[in-house]
Design a protein around this motif. Sequence first.
Motif, PDB file in Angstrom:
ATOM      1  N   ALA A 205       2.900  -1.447  14.354  1.00 42.21           N
ATOM      2  CA  ALA A 205       2.231   0.156  13.459  1.00 42.21           C
ATOM      3  C   ALA A 205       1.547  -0.895  12.102  1.00 42.21           C
ATOM      4  O   ALA A 205       0.311  -0.271  11.445  1.00 42.21           O
ATOM      5  N   VAL A 206       2.276  -2.168  11.541  1.00 37.80           N
ATOM      6  CA  VAL A 206       1.128  -2.739  10.950  1.00 37.80           C
ATOM      7  C   VAL A 206      -0.410  -3.000  11.193  1.00 37.80           C
ATOM      8  O   VAL A 206      -1.421  -2.605  10.498  1.00 37.80           O
ATOM      9  N   PHE A 207      -0.537  -3.336  11.947  1.00 36.42           N
ATOM     10  CA  PHE A 207      -1.581  -3.724  12.719  1.00 36.42           C
ATOM     11  C   PHE A 207      -2.610  -2.900  13.391  1.00 36.42           C
ATOM     12  O   PHE A 207      -3.323  -2.530  13.074  1.00 36.42           O
ATOM     13  N   GLN A 208      -1.614  -1.852  13.701  1.00 31.81           N
ATOM     14  CA  GLN A 208      -2.805  -0.435  13.939  1.00 31.81           C
ATOM     15  C   GLN A 208      -2.893   0.289  13.068  1.00 31.81           C
ATOM     16  O   GLN A 208      -4.195   1.433  13.446  1.00 31.81           O
ATOM     17  N   SER A 209      -2.349   0.351  11.938  1.00 31.57           N
ATOM     18  CA  SER A 209      -2.558   1.042  10.942  1.00 31.57           C
ATOM     19  C   SER A 209      -4.279   0.099  10.229  1.00 31.57           C
ATOM     20  O   SER A 209      -4.631   1.161   9.446  1.00 31.57           O
ATOM     21  N   ARG A 210      -4.473  -0.478  10.458  1.00 32.32           N
ATOM     22  CA  ARG A 210      -6.001  -1.406   9.653  1.00 32.32           C
ATOM     23  C   ARG A 210      -6.548  -0.782  10.085  1.00 32.32           C
ATOM     24  O   ARG A 210      -7.335  -0.815  10.825  1.00 32.32           O
ATOM     25  N   GLY A 211      -7.719  -0.772   8.460  1.00 31.22           N
ATOM     26  CA  GLY A 211      -8.076   0.807   8.780  1.00 31.22           C
ATOM     27  C   GLY A 211      -8.438   1.762   8.948  1.00 31.22           C
ATOM     28  O   GLY A 211      -9.540   2.883   9.377  1.00 31.22           O
ATOM     29  N   THR A 212      -7.354   2.244   8.731  1.00 30.41           N
ATOM     30  CA  THR A 212      -6.945   3.868   8.951  1.00 30.41           C
ATOM     31  C   THR A 212      -7.115   4.697   7.883  1.00 30.41           C
ATOM     32  O   THR A 212      -6.687   4.093   6.755  1.00 30.41           O
ATOM     33  N   ASN A 213      -6.805   6.227   7.890  1.00 34.16           N
ATOM     34  CA  ASN A 213      -5.984   6.373   6.774  1.00 34.16           C
ATOM     35  C   ASN A 213      -5.198   6.335   6.531  1.00 34.16           C
ATOM     36  O   ASN A 213      -4.814   6.590   4.946  1.00 34.16           O
ATOM     37  N   LEU A 217      -0.933  -1.571   4.211  1.00 33.77           N
ATOM     38  CA  LEU A 217      -1.166  -2.876   3.524  1.00 33.77           C
ATOM     39  C   LEU A 217      -2.677  -2.863   2.868  1.00 33.77           C
ATOM     40  O   LEU A 217      -3.054  -2.121   3.167  1.00 33.77           O
ATOM     41  N   GLU A 218      -2.446  -3.011   1.961  1.00 36.10           N
ATOM     42  CA  GLU A 218      -3.619  -3.435   1.068  1.00 36.10           C
ATOM     43  C   GLU A 218      -4.794  -4.126   1.838  1.00 36.10           C
ATOM     44  O   GLU A 218      -4.230  -5.343   2.570  1.00 36.10           O
ATOM     45  N   ASN A 219      -5.679  -4.191   1.326  1.00 32.77           N
ATOM     46  CA  ASN A 219      -6.370  -5.181   2.307  1.00 32.77           C
ATOM     47  C   ASN A 219      -6.246  -6.482   1.951  1.00 32.77           C
ATOM     48  O   ASN A 219      -6.197  -7.445   2.917  1.00 32.77           O
ATOM     49  N   TYR A 220      -5.888  -7.634   0.737  1.00 34.92           N
ATOM     50  CA  TYR A 220      -5.474  -8.471   0.589  1.00 34.92           C
ATOM     51  C   TYR A 220      -4.161  -8.945   0.823  1.00 34.92           C
ATOM     52  O   TYR A 220      -4.780  -9.994   1.580  1.00 34.92           O
ATOM     53  N   GLN A 221      -3.025  -8.106   1.365  1.00 36.67           N
ATOM     54  CA  GLN A 221      -2.268  -9.026   2.722  1.00 36.67           C
ATOM     55  C   GLN A 221      -3.037  -8.802   3.749  1.00 36.67           C
ATOM     56  O   GLN A 221      -2.242  -9.662   4.185  1.00 36.67           O
TER      57      GLN A 221
END
Length: 379
Positions: A205-213, A217-221
């Motif tokens: 889910a963390v990888f799927q959520s990247r770039g979504t609303n 996680l934070e971008n630096y993470q």
Amino acid sequence: MSYLAYTVKSIPSGARKILYLNWPLVLLIMAVAGIGFLMLYSIPGGSLEPWALPQIKRFAFGLALMFIVAMIPIWFWRNISGLCYFCGILLLITVELLGITSQGAQRWIAIGSFRFQPSEFMKITLIMLLASYYDWLSTHRVSHIVWVLIPVCLITLPAALVLFQPDLGTALLLLLAGSATMFIAGVHWGYFVAVIVSFIALVAAVFQSRGTNWQLLENYQYRRIDTFLDPDSDLLGAGYHITQSKIAFGSGGWTGRGFMQGTQTRLNFLPEKHTDFIFTTLAEEFGFVGTASLLALYVMIIIACIITGLTTRDRFAMILALGIGVTFFLFFSVNMAMVTGRLPVVGVPLPLVSYGGSAMIVLMLAFGLVQSAHIHRPR
């Protein structure tokens, strides 16, 4: 033997407690801290300032606290464990409202010139509360779903508050330490299998959520994860830390380049060399021999905690000592894995060695609890 026992009993109780201290554990702690002082002296080129001398003072204060905590009966710490946990939660909430921000994270409370990181305090109070909970709970109810959900909530609450700071490394340590304590208390292994499966789903889910609303996680993470998967993708940016760390490890070889002779450290190629990456500094100057020696001292400290836990008949003291031993293992193993590229860089210091006040003091308090369990076990 009877004469020796009579002689010990004739000593005043306060002095007798000092005799009952686990002195090998004290010496091991001092040896590890001594390695830290040596490295903090080496890093600035052979000077007690700006890191070694303040660290020595903090350790001396922490050592005094350890002895004080050790002298207090273990039942006292069991009785106030709930209060300590509650205070820890209040401090984490205070960080969210009034905490100071440094390097993009709001993790500290300032009291004059002193800065305190409540998440460090939470690592120990969580173990205390869980040990008290399982001491109160009858063993046949330990794996019942209702009685499992209660400690899960107790673990998740501080982990969530720490994650909001954001401090992913400490949040993960809280989750792992709490889960390990539940396992020590006898919770059925099936729950942990479910947690592992859920963790895999969470990672997805963390990888799927990247770039979504609903990005988790934070971008630096995310950049840290990218660097972990492919450090060469950004050698001068996000991958700089781990790349320089690996160079320093490689240059150290078997016996190291010598005290104060590390090129990566002396030429400032290695970032955070006095905190998160101090293990790399040790590897460059003393090589495999130095790092293996430190690791051996860490293992002996854990063994001392395990022996204390297994030789006491008090359930609270047993779970507490073993839980602190596991938590200590997580501290140094995560840091070592981080600086060698086995885990993403999550900002976890090397216990008793890295420069820092909150982590040092809290860890010495934890060892004071282990000593209290050792001194006050039934004899």
